[in-house]
Write an enzyme that holds these catalytic residues in place. Structure first.
Site, PDB file in Angstrom:
ATOM      1  CB  SER A   1      -5.066  23.168  17.027  1.00 17.47           C
ATOM      2  OG  SER A   1      -5.722  22.491  16.140  1.00 17.47           O
ATOM      3  CE  LYS A   2      -5.355  30.248  13.074  1.00 20.61           C
ATOM      4  NZ  LYS A   2      -6.527  30.115  12.312  1.00 20.61           N
ATOM      5  NE  ARG A   3      -3.148  23.896  11.691  1.00 20.99           N
ATOM      6  CZ  ARG A   3      -2.144  22.712  12.321  1.00 20.99           C
ATOM      7  NH1 ARG A   3      -2.676  21.271  11.620  1.00 20.99           N
ATOM      8  NH2 ARG A   3      -1.683  23.140  12.631  1.00 20.99           N
TER       9      ARG A   3
END
Ligand code: GLU
Length: 506
Positions: A262-264
């Site tokens: 994910s982006k995180r």
């Protein structure tokens, strides 16, 4: 059936920055199209106006151009099957909605969001399907006249797919083989909304793939659950014979393999998950990109190509053309691919070594300018030649080589204590004399031999001399091979630095 022309499409929704997984999908489509002499289409799926993000489309196009992934047709490329933006194809979809309604494959539903919410509370695990649809407000439960009246009076409705339960639906996937899903688990998906007069993703996607004569749908695994509905839609519309072949690519996983990337994860672990830097137009948040982080596009392409596919041997470095020649959907893996960011850096390192010194010097120049350095190209090329093997990124060159351009102002204390001996000043003065007699500093080996011969003659300690020499030229104990260093600095500058150190350190 005769072989169809290969036509593939990359069909992103402009809902934000293109994720690196989406880039891989585009790349695999591109490789497949090129290998088969086919067409590669860019279609923008923007029927969901709530999720539309301004700038996303331009971002997607710029990202893929940067990576050398070119389209034959599509948004910003043109072509005979356009328009290629779904929001500009509104007028096309309605007839297919009507066709499904007339054939009894779909029905009209008036349930409001509040009513649906009510049902969800009332019935545990509520799903709009064969088990519940006869309790709802739709054209299956209302007299035809009432349906017409409601529509005429402007009441909003949706059109839902009528899925018959209890049927095994087979999806033939080029990567996964035959996947069977029972229709009973599917819900009656919304295909069309009167409110914005637009189809949803599912219907628009199928209609466009059909009209654009798409032969292969290569996309992420997250779309596999939609595939049975898509098969039913092809059938209901009478397009079964020209249904594209499916290939669902494995997920990109977090570096530790636990769950989807994910982006995180990028923020947390400090690597980009987007091809280019992205500024969120709503929040103003900036996410880093591969381009701005100093990656070469060839390295990113090579790295991504191997996340979910391999050529069947241990070859790792492959140009775009080699990838085109070697790629195969059959060799794509079914299980998720761990996003090994360190490997990405390794690829960049490899591609930097393959670049010519002149080209790298060109990339290094702006960095030098930013540090106020105006050095002749010839010197920058020499520095790059000596130092490139030590860096993963062009921007690391400055940290590794600033001393070539800036003479030491001071000398690292610890190094001085350790390396500057009592007789260093005297020995380096002598060394300066020896070097003054060397004619061509570019002759690295002969300079080295001359100096070593002198050290031997004098019975000096090689290590002591070299360490003090390095301290004098660099200011600390780092840098390349000593005579690579003197070759780049040249005689004048080498002697200048030597005398300065002797004077300062005594
Ligand atoms: N619009 C979908 C997406 O954003 C396309 C899925 C597909 O390729 O069918 O990924």
């Amino acid at each position: 059936m005769s072989e169809r022309k290969v036509r593939v499409r990359f069909a992103p929704s402009p809902t934000g920055a293109l994720h690196i997984g989406g880039v891989r999908t585009a790349l695999y489509n591109y490789l497949y199209a090129r290998q088969h002499g086919g067409d590669m289409i860019l279609r923008i799926e923007d029927t969901d106006s709530h999720r539309f993000v301004p700038g996303a489309e331009a971002y997607i196009i710029e990202s893929l151009e940067w990576l050398g992934i070119r389209f034959d047709e599509g948004v910003s490329y043109g072509g005979q099957y356009g328009p290629y933006r779904q929001s500009e194809r509104k007028h096309i979809y309605r007839q297919y909605v009507d066709r499904l309604l007339e054939a009894g494959k779909a029905y009209i539903a008036f349930d409001t969001p509040a009513e649906l919410e009510e049902k969800r509370k009332e019935i545990p695990n509520f799903q709009y399907d064969a088990s519940t649809r006869m309790q709802m407000r739709n054209s299956l439960t209302m007299p035809a006249g009432e349906v017409e009246e409601r529509i005429a009076s402007g009441e909003q409705y949706v059109v839902r797919m009528k899925i018959e339960p209890g049927e095994d639906i087979k999806v033939n996937d080029l990567i996964r083989g035959e996947v069977t899903i029972n229709s009973s688990i599917l819900d009656d998906k919304v295909l069309y909304k009167s409110a914005d007069n637009l189809p949803t993703y599912h219907l628009a996607n199928i209609v466009d793939d059909h009209l654009m004569e798409v032969s292969h749908v290569i996309r992420g695994e997250e779309w596999l659950p939609s595939a049975p509905l898509h098969v039913l839609l092809y059938r209901a519309l009478g397009w079964e014979d020209t249904m594209p072949r499916f290939a669902h690519l494995p997920l990109l996983l977090k570096p530790d393999g636990n769950g989807k990337l994910s982006k995180r994860d990028g923020d947390r672990l400090g690597f980009p998950v987007f091809p280019l830097e992205w500024k969120d137009p709503k929040t103003g948040d900036i996410s880093s990109g591969y381009r701005e982080s100093g990656y070469l596009p060839e390295a990113v392409v090579n790295f991504l190509a191997l996340l979910g596919w391999n050529p069947g041997n241990d070859q790792e470095i492959m140009s775009m053309q080699e990838l085109v020649d070697l790629f195969s959907l059959e060799r794509c893996s079914r299980s998720g691919a761990k996003f090994d960011y360190e490997k990405g850096k390794w690829f960049n390192h490899k591609y930097i070594q393959e670049k010519s010194n002149e080209e790298l010097a060109g990339l290094f120049l702006p960095e030098l300018e930013a540090h106020g350095i105006d050095a002749p190209m010839e010197k920058v090329v020499k520095v790059v030649a000596v130092m490139k093997s030590r860096v993963n990124f062009v921007k690391e060159l400055w940290g590794q080589s600033s001393f070539f351009f800036v003479a030491p102002e001071s000398y690292d204390e610890k190094t001085v204590k350790k390396r500057w001996k009592e007789d260093s000043a005297a020995q380096l003065t002598e060394l300066a004399g020896v070097l003054a007699a060397v004619e061509d500093f570019d002759q690295v080996e002969s300079t080295e031999n001359t100096v070593k011969a002198w050290i031997e003659r004098q019975g000096y300690h090689l290590g002591n001399i070299m360490n003090a020499f390095r301290l004098a030229l660099v200011g600390e104990s780092k840098g390349p091979q000593m005579f690579d260093l003197t070759a780049v600095l040249g005689k004048e500058e080498t002697l200048r630095r030597l005398y300065k150190a002797i004077e300062t350190l005594g």
